[in-house]
Design a protein around this motif. Structure first.
Motif, PDB file in Angstrom:
ATOM      1  N   THR A 148       0.832  -1.198   0.000  1.00  0.00           N
ATOM      2  CA  THR A 148       0.000   0.000   0.000  1.00  0.00           C
ATOM      3  C   THR A 148       0.867   1.247   0.000  1.00  0.00           C
ATOM      4  N   VAL A 149       0.225   2.383  -0.236  1.00  0.00           N
ATOM      5  CA  VAL A 149       0.755   3.689   0.139  1.00  0.00           C
ATOM      6  C   VAL A 149      -0.243   4.267   1.136  1.00  0.00           C
ATOM      7  N   TYR A 150       0.261   4.798   2.243  1.00  0.00           N
ATOM      8  CA  TYR A 150      -0.617   5.264   3.305  1.00  0.00           C
ATOM      9  C   TYR A 150      -0.231   6.675   3.741  1.00  0.00           C
ATOM     10  N   ARG A 151      -1.176   7.312   4.410  1.00  0.00           N
ATOM     11  CA  ARG A 151      -0.953   8.609   5.045  1.00  0.00           C
ATOM     12  C   ARG A 151      -1.208   8.454   6.541  1.00  0.00           C
ATOM     13  N   LEU A 152      -0.351   9.079   7.345  1.00  0.00           N
ATOM     14  CA  LEU A 152      -0.458   9.010   8.799  1.00  0.00           C
ATOM     15  C   LEU A 152      -0.410  10.422   9.355  1.00  0.00           C
ATOM     16  N   THR A 153      -1.432  10.800  10.111  1.00  0.00           N
ATOM     17  CA  THR A 153      -1.419  12.112  10.745  1.00  0.00           C
ATOM     18  C   THR A 153      -0.458  12.104  11.924  1.00  0.00           C
ATOM     19  N   PRO A 154       0.015  13.260  12.366  1.00  0.00           N
ATOM     20  CA  PRO A 154       0.954  13.288  13.502  1.00  0.00           C
ATOM     21  C   PRO A 154       0.400  12.658  14.781  1.00  0.00           C
TER      22      PRO A 154
ATOM     23  N   GLY B  71      -1.448   9.910  14.735  1.00  0.00           N
ATOM     24  CA  GLY B  71      -1.529   8.469  14.556  1.00  0.00           C
ATOM     25  C   GLY B  71      -2.709   7.954  13.763  1.00  0.00           C
ATOM     26  N   GLN B  72      -3.476   8.798  13.060  1.00  0.00           N
ATOM     27  CA  GLN B  72      -4.604   8.331  12.261  1.00  0.00           C
ATOM     28  C   GLN B  72      -4.122   7.899  10.887  1.00  0.00           C
ATOM     29  N   LEU B  73      -4.381   6.625  10.564  1.00  0.00           N
ATOM     30  CA  LEU B  73      -3.853   6.012   9.349  1.00  0.00           C
ATOM     31  C   LEU B  73      -4.922   5.936   8.265  1.00  0.00           C
ATOM     32  N   THR B  74      -4.556   6.329   7.032  1.00  0.00           N
ATOM     33  CA  THR B  74      -5.440   6.216   5.872  1.00  0.00           C
ATOM     34  C   THR B  74      -4.679   5.537   4.743  1.00  0.00           C
ATOM     35  N   THR B  75      -5.249   4.478   4.183  1.00  0.00           N
ATOM     36  CA  THR B  75      -4.647   3.831   3.020  1.00  0.00           C
ATOM     37  C   THR B  75      -5.061   4.585   1.767  1.00  0.00           C
ATOM     38  N   LEU B  76      -4.077   5.063   1.002  1.00  0.00           N
ATOM     39  CA  LEU B  76      -4.335   5.831  -0.219  1.00  0.00           C
ATOM     40  C   LEU B  76      -4.348   4.949  -1.462  1.00  0.00           C
TER      41      LEU B  76
END
Length: 715
Positions: free
Chosen positions: A57-63, A65-70
């Motif tokens: 995957t490629v993911y985004r993580l907020t500072p 700790g909230q993870l979103t798979t892009l």
């Protein structure tokens, strides 16, 4: 999770059916590597595995700790993104996958912050293959990178890529000038690019090279074990103009080194790792705002599970942290220093489910775990569901949960899933079968592994969540129960173990609700071997079942009858032409006969659906041939309409399995062709709910990659 709104409608000449996916089991990112802080303040990275197809995957993580798979890689658009991303001047992210693409040799891609993926390059071998590293944007606006293989000698390349996807191979490595580069390049202040190769050079221990934007290559260092070997990480140019890097091995104890290199090739070893201060760094260094360098090692430290360290430009090393498993294991990717001054990184193992962590580390060594990749909702449901007296459905998953050893779950008819229990190993692991609700309202089942001898268990789970291990199998009393339990008319539970017993051919047992086990049958392969299907108690009070092996000359399985006190009668031995290797148990039809499936044999060796009389007369009703299904691993259920319903794990239009209806006379109608999007590879059977619909599971795929729970309405 809510009920998925999209339904698949399938038609047959007789009726129309509607399949609804109630729940998609999630396959999260696994084995994360490297973070990049984007201009929006969030962190972006890739994972080698996980996602909807387990291709990464490629993911985004907020500072916080909230993870979103892009992106979920699916093979066609790339696979296994183990490199670090960069954010280019246009605001988009660029990276590579080491496999996948049109030739399955890797890709270069562009990704917008909103998650729109564009493949820029499909590597084909001649132009490079298997890039293990990401790209860097040069001062000319082009991207530069390396491939591990491919090129004229299949030893890797250095390439230049324009933003619109025009690829130029600048260097093909041949061995003498280095080979198998695994790392990103760095552009020096002189405009040239610098990087290491993993192998090649005078001693085949790797090199450090300089390359001009036009492709002129100069070897600066030949590693020779004593000064390091296996350089797996990119270089960093320090504020003093020198380059700093690591080698994974070599040095005084062959545990790796930290080195400094001037632009004209003067080499100095700064640190020799010795395990106590760290070992085998695969990641490079980052220079902090304090002028020191920070990095991680894969091994070493107090528990030999890796370290984080600080090193001064003249080689003074300070260990900041020893990883211990719960806070991560095996950090392999570079740290970054974020705008808040802290360091951020990942581990590829450890954490709650041993699938990696993301962490924040202060410059003085205070660690905070931001995200633990896990499989909390479970993964890979193999078993048939059971509808409880409360109207909900209960089942198990083979993987997932807090220890990745499986779960027991409840799901409402509307699709709301609750995990009731997580197996830990000591109390059982990896249930292959579902649960049965006893007359006391509790749920009873088996696990294939785990327990005190790691050979499986029998367990009870009360409605209020109290869990009790009733039996630990140890081999002598059976081992590795594949099948579930059935409650007999005497209130006891009956089941089989696929191995163990006096002849190691498996057993049939009786267990009381408080855990008293009695072995009724020891299978010895002459009378059958390795029973895998759940028993049934027939109208005559006896128990009927199947064995996967044994019986007769062909040894391809049996159908048997056992009295409640353990007297075994073999009713038939399968011969391949009429079916072989039954995984599933039997169902007694309203006509008094028994119906079942075999996983192999028959006219196309795709398995059969059969009827057997109480005295052992066999009739093959269906030969599975691929188009109508293939490899039926689950048993049948007789619907309220008198027909039988079941699943095949493979075959159908997409070779991903089917749901079928068959009349008692053997007329088969395919109701569902699974196609990955709606699930694949159902290994459990169906249950007809009180609403008349059929409920079941697929063990793989679906929208989130790890199987589904579905409802099928048959008018």
């Amino acid at each position: 999770m809510l009920l998925v709104l999209v339904c698949w409608s399938l038609s047959s000449p007789a009726q129309a059916q509607r399949l609804s996916t109630l729940f998609d089991f999630l396959r999260p990112p696994i084995t994360p590597c490297g973070l990049l802080q984007g201009s929006d303040g969030n962190f972006y990275g890739g994972s080698s595995y996980g996602g909807s197809r387990n291709y990464g995957t490629v993911y985004r993580l907020t500072p916080d700790g909230q993870l979103t798979t892009l992106v979920n890689f699916n093979g066609n658009n790339g696979a296994y993104s183990s490199s670090e991303l960069i954010q280019a001047g246009d605001g988009n992210f660029y990276g590579t996958t080491s496999s996948g693409g049109s030739a399955d040799k890797g890709t270069v891609f562009r990704l917008t912050p909103g998650g729109q993926l564009t493949t820029l390059v499909n590597f084909k071998g001649s132009n490079g293959a298997d890039p293990n590293a990401g790209v860097v944007q040069g001062s000319d606006g082009n991207f530069y990178g390396t491939t591990l293989r491919g090129g004229s000698a299949d030893e890797g390349t250095v390439f230049r890529l324009t933003p619109d996807g025009q690829l130029t191979t600048l260097v093909s490595f041949t061995g003498s000038n280095g080979r198998r580069p695994r790392t990103e390049l760095v552009q020096g202040s002189d405009g040239n690019f610098y990087g290491p190769t993993n192998y090649g050079g005078t001693d085949d221990d790797g090199t450090v090279f300089r390359i001009t934007p036009e492709g002129g290559l100069t070897t600066l260092v030949n590693f020779n074990r004593s000064n390091g070997r296996d350089a797996n990480a990119a270089l960093v140019q320090g504020s003093d103009g020198n380059f700093y890097g690591t080698t994974t091995n070599g040095g005084t104890t062959d545990d790796g080194t930290i080195f400094r290199l001037t632009p004209d090739g003067e080499f100095t070893t700064l640190v020799n790792f010795n395990r106590s201060n760290g070992g085998e760094p695969r990641a490079g260094l980052v220079q902090g705002s304090d002028g020191n360098f920070y990095g991680v090692t894969r091994f070493g430290g107090i528990d030999d599970k890796g370290t984080a360290f600080r090193v001064t430009p003249d080689g003074q090393l300070t260990s900041l942290l020893s990883f211990n498993g719960s806070n991560g294991v095996d950090p392999q990717c570079d740290l970054i220093q974020a705008k808040d001054g802290n360091l951020y990184g990942t581990t590829v193992g450890g954490g709650a489910a041993d699938t990696g962590t993301m962490f924040r580390l202060t410059p003085d060594g205070q660690l905070t775990t931001l995200s633990q990749f896990n499989k909390r909702s479970g993964q890979t449901p193999f078993a048939t569901l059971v509808q409880s007296r409360d109207g909900n459905f209960y089942g198990t998953t083979y993987y997932g949960g807090t220890a990745d050893k499986g779960t027991v779950f409840r799901i409402t008819p509307e699709g709301k899933l609750s995990t009731l229990f997580d197996f830990k190993g000591s109390n059982g692991a990896h249930p292959d079968s579902g649960v049965v609700q006893g007359s006391d309202g509790s749920f009873y089942g088996t696990t294939y592994y785990g327990g005190t001898a790691s050979k499986g268990t029998v367990f009870r789970l009360t409605r209020n969540g109290k869990f009790t291990t009733l039996v630990n199998f140890d081999g002598s009393n059976g081992a590795y129960p594949y099948a579930g339990l059935v409650q007999g008319s005497d209130g006891n539970f009956y089941g089989t173990a696929s191995e163990g017993g006096s002849a190691d051919g498996g057993t049939m047992f009786r267990v009381t609700s408080d855990g008293q086990l009695t072995t009724l049958v020891n299978f010895n392969f002459d009378n059958g071997g390795q029973p895998k299907g759940t028993l049934i108690q027939a109208s005559d009070g006896n128990f009927y079942g199947t064995t996967f092996y044994g019986g007769g000359a062909s040894g391809t399985g049996t159908v048997f009858r056992v009295t409640p006190n353990g007297q075994l009668t073999t009713l038939l031995s399968f011969k391949s032409s009429k079916g072989a290797y039954p995984y599933a148990g039997l169902v007694q039809g309203s006509d008094g006969n028994f119906y079942g499936t075999t996983s192999q044999g028959g006219s196309s060796d795709g398995g059969t659906l059969y009827r057997v009389t109480p005295d052992g007369q066999l009739t093959v009703l269906v030969n599975f041939n691929g188009s109508n299904g293939y490899r039926a691993y689950a048993g049948l259920v007789q619907g309220s309409d008198g027909n039988f319903y079941g699943t095949t794990s493979y075959g159908g239009t997409a070779d991903s399995g089917t749901v079928f209806q068959v009349t008692p006379e053997g007329k088969l109608t395919t109701l569902v062709n699974f196609n990955s999007a709606n699930g694949a590879q159902p290994t459990g059977g169906l249950v007809q709910g009180s609403d008349g619909s059929f409920y079941g599971t697929t063990s793989a795929y679906g929208r989130k990659g790890s199987g589904t729970i579905f409802k099928l309405s048959v008018p």
